[in-house]
Design a protein around this motif. Structure first.
Motif, PDB file in Angstrom:
ATOM      1  N   VAL A 145      -6.708   5.347   2.621  1.00 55.35           N
ATOM      2  CA  VAL A 145      -7.337   4.137   2.229  1.00 55.35           C
ATOM      3  C   VAL A 145      -8.231   4.281   0.984  1.00 55.35           C
ATOM      4  CG1 VAL A 145      -9.249   2.261   2.700  1.00 55.35           C
ATOM      5  CG2 VAL A 145      -7.533   3.154   4.689  1.00 55.35           C
TER       6      VAL A 145
ATOM      7  N   LEU B 236     -14.779  -1.622   4.862  1.00 53.72           N
ATOM      8  CA  LEU B 236     -13.809  -0.692   4.854  1.00 53.72           C
ATOM      9  C   LEU B 236     -14.313   0.878   4.888  1.00 53.72           C
ATOM     10  CD1 LEU B 236     -11.032  -2.314   2.394  1.00 53.72           C
ATOM     11  CD2 LEU B 236     -10.988  -2.121   4.973  1.00 53.72           C
TER      12      LEU B 236
ATOM     13  N   GLN C 123      -6.766  -5.262   8.406  1.00 55.56           N
ATOM     14  CA  GLN C 123      -7.344  -4.321   7.575  1.00 55.56           C
ATOM     15  C   GLN C 123      -6.655  -3.821   6.370  1.00 55.56           C
ATOM     16  OE1 GLN C 123      -7.534  -1.586  10.959  1.00 55.56           O
ATOM     17  NE2 GLN C 123      -9.739  -1.977  11.381  1.00 55.56           N
ATOM     18  N   ARG C 124      -5.226  -3.766   6.358  1.00 52.27           N
ATOM     19  CA  ARG C 124      -4.235  -3.451   5.458  1.00 52.27           C
ATOM     20  C   ARG C 124      -4.532  -4.730   4.138  1.00 52.27           C
ATOM     21  NH1 ARG C 124       1.426  -2.152   8.320  1.00 52.27           N
ATOM     22  NH2 ARG C 124       0.654  -0.813   9.670  1.00 52.27           N
TER      23      ARG C 124
ATOM     24  N   LEU D 210       0.732  -1.126  -0.176  1.00 51.93           N
ATOM     25  CA  LEU D 210       0.009   0.200   0.050  1.00 51.93           C
ATOM     26  C   LEU D 210       0.786   1.184   0.121  1.00 51.93           C
ATOM     27  CD1 LEU D 210      -2.851  -1.196   2.616  1.00 51.93           C
ATOM     28  CD2 LEU D 210      -2.909  -1.091   0.122  1.00 51.93           C
TER      29      LEU D 210
ATOM     30  N   ARG E 241      -8.338  -2.859  -3.636  1.00 49.22           N
ATOM     31  CA  ARG E 241      -7.588  -2.141  -4.667  1.00 49.22           C
ATOM     32  C   ARG E 241      -7.612  -2.934  -5.950  1.00 49.22           C
ATOM     33  NH1 ARG E 241      -1.686  -0.567  -3.593  1.00 49.22           N
ATOM     34  NH2 ARG E 241      -1.451  -2.718  -3.519  1.00 49.22           N
TER      35      ARG E 241
ATOM     36  N   ASN F 150      -5.742   4.912  -2.086  1.00 45.02           N
ATOM     37  CA  ASN F 150      -5.205   3.540  -2.312  1.00 45.02           C
ATOM     38  C   ASN F 150      -6.140   2.542  -3.071  1.00 45.02           C
ATOM     39  OD1 ASN F 150      -2.504   2.389  -1.144  1.00 45.02           O
ATOM     40  ND2 ASN F 150      -3.321   3.758   0.415  1.00 45.02           N
ATOM     41  N   ILE F 151      -7.326   2.507  -2.705  1.00 46.86           N
ATOM     42  CA  ILE F 151      -8.433   1.753  -3.581  1.00 46.86           C
ATOM     43  C   ILE F 151      -8.625   2.190  -4.707  1.00 46.86           C
ATOM     44  CG2 ILE F 151     -10.767   0.858  -3.493  1.00 46.86           C
ATOM     45  CD1 ILE F 151     -10.660   0.896  -0.390  1.00 46.86           C
TER      46      ILE F 151
ATOM     47  N   ALA G 117     -15.582  -0.527  -1.106  1.00 47.00           N
ATOM     48  CA  ALA G 117     -15.155  -0.425   0.437  1.00 47.00           C
ATOM     49  C   ALA G 117     -16.126  -0.933   1.330  1.00 47.00           C
ATOM     50  CB  ALA G 117     -14.888   1.130   0.594  1.00 47.00           C
TER      51      ALA G 117
ATOM     52  N   VAL H 196      -7.589  -3.708   2.310  1.00 42.80           N
ATOM     53  CA  VAL H 196      -7.534  -2.697   1.532  1.00 42.80           C
ATOM     54  C   VAL H 196      -6.693  -2.979   0.093  1.00 42.80           C
ATOM     55  CG1 VAL H 196      -6.351  -0.360   0.860  1.00 42.80           C
ATOM     56  CG2 VAL H 196      -7.357  -0.929   3.412  1.00 42.80           C
TER      57      VAL H 196
END
Length: 382
Positions: free
Chosen positions: A92, A141, A156-157, A86, A164, A95-96, A136, A160
């Motif tokens: 977030v 998310l 959580q990472r 990421l 993505r 990133n997505i 999300a 994400v």
């Protein structure tokens, strides 16, 4: 959504052959798992599908078209890496949305000041904002959209990173051990979420793992590899019930299949050179083989009631079931000397049979539950 075909694909690094004459078909819309121990070539194969690694020889076909020289962008794939990868300076949400923003980028957007303005404008574009929010929400998310990766947990990472990949709506999803950094509870949750996503989007998933539980619970088909060579391609049930060789038999199942050297004779079966059993095997004459049986197919009985005398060496109480590791003993009437050079023979029983380490017992089985393997090359015998 492409169907993939591998025709004698190989990959070498110098003199080291990582993939050797790989042949397989990946059907449109299936969830295919590449399973094997570390270093068997799973991730390298995934990178070749994505176009991140060159193919040394052979052909990779997308819907019948040779794709060896295609650029990654031409292949329409989304890649979820083992590490999260990421962007730490982005939220977030950013990133997505990053793949969608980059798809809309123009050459002049890369100029220093124009870059910042263009990215902010693209992030607010209705189609990009809507798609980002939808993904999300799917992965729970939404409350984290304005946070940065440093403030997220490992699970959580990973979600994400998965979001993505999903946001682009590609034709093919490639996942390289995406759950390996998660704790046990979160792995179980994410397995269910990824399986549900596959059913929802109906796209082809190619998933790399060394975890047989992930493979058995998620895959529609499994390709089992070892040292760059395909060992078996089949459904999870068939791989478990009918392993092609002793490598697959030992790799699939926890505990794995019990494999015991044996001599088959016209008058019965001799295990480990010590235990004679009236088995009625159909293999003609005398033949050195490997006797294979799954732990749940063995019956735990009192001493003298089963064909295999044994002594308890390990007891693993798991609540609803108990796994008991035994050492086979010499036949009744001989000295009860344990065959300590032999691997443990495991039996899985429901509940808690109250067995203690050192206690004597016996094991029994049905002839139709036994699989036979060639003792030299490990291949299963008919």
């Amino acid at each position: 959504m492409p169907a993939l075909t591998f025709n004698n694909v190989s990959k070498t690094f110098g003199d080291n052959a990582v993939i050797k004459a790989f042949n397989a078909d990946i059907h449109d819309g299936e969830f295919l798992v590449l399973l094997g121990p570390s270093g068997c070539g799973k991730s390298t194969l995934l990178r070749m599908i994505a176009g991140l690694s060159d193919i040394t020889s052979g052909e990779l076909l997308f819907d019948g078209d040779v794709a060896n020289d295609w650029e990654p962008k031409q292949r329409g794939v989304a890649f979820v890496f083992q590490t999260y990868a990421l962007y730490p300076h982005m939220t977030v949400r950013e990133n997505i949305a990053f793949p969608l923003v980059m798809d809309a980028f123009r050459k002049w957007y890369h100029l220093p000041i124009v870059n910042i303005i263009a990215r902010h404008r693209l992030m607010k574009r209705p189609d990009i904002a809507e798609r980002t929010l939808k993904i999300a929400r799917q992965l729970e998310l939404e409350p984290l959209l304005d946070r940065r990766p440093v403030s997220l947990s490992g699970g959580q990472r990973q979600r994400v990173a998965l979001a993505r990949a999903l946001v682009r709506n590609p034709s093919l999803y490639l996942l390289d051990e995406p759950l390996s950094n998660l704790d046990a509870k979160l792995r179980t949750q994410m397995r269910s979420e990824i399986s549900a996503l596959h059913h929802k989007v109906g796209k082809t998933f190619v998933y790399v793992t060394h975890d047989q539980v992930e493979a058995m619970t998620m895959a529609s088909r499994i390709i089992i590899m070892d040292k760059g060579v395909v060992q078996q391609v089949d459904t999870p049930d068939s791989v478990y019930d009918n392993p092609a060789n002793t490598f697959v038999a030992k790799f699939i199942g926890s505990p794995p299949m019990n494999l015991i050297p044996a001599s088959v004779r016209a008058d019965g079966l001799k295990l480990s050179g010590e235990i004679s059993v009236d088995h009625g095997a159909t293999l003609p004459g005398r033949r050195e083989v490997t006797f294979g049986i799954r732990p749940e197919k063995l019956e735990l009985k009192a001493e003298g009631e089963g064909r295999l005398p044994a002594r308890v060496a390990v007891v693993e109480r798991l609540g609803a079931e108990t796994v008991i590791g035994c050492r086979l003993m010499t036949a009744k009437g001989q000295a009860e000397e344990l065959l300590i050079e032999q691997d443990l023979v495991f039996v899985r029983v429901s509940g808690n049979p109250k067995m203690q380490i050192g206690e004597t017992c016996s094991l029994d089985y049905r002839a139709e539950d036994v699989l036979w393997f060639d003792i030299d090359n490990g291949q299963r015998l008919s």
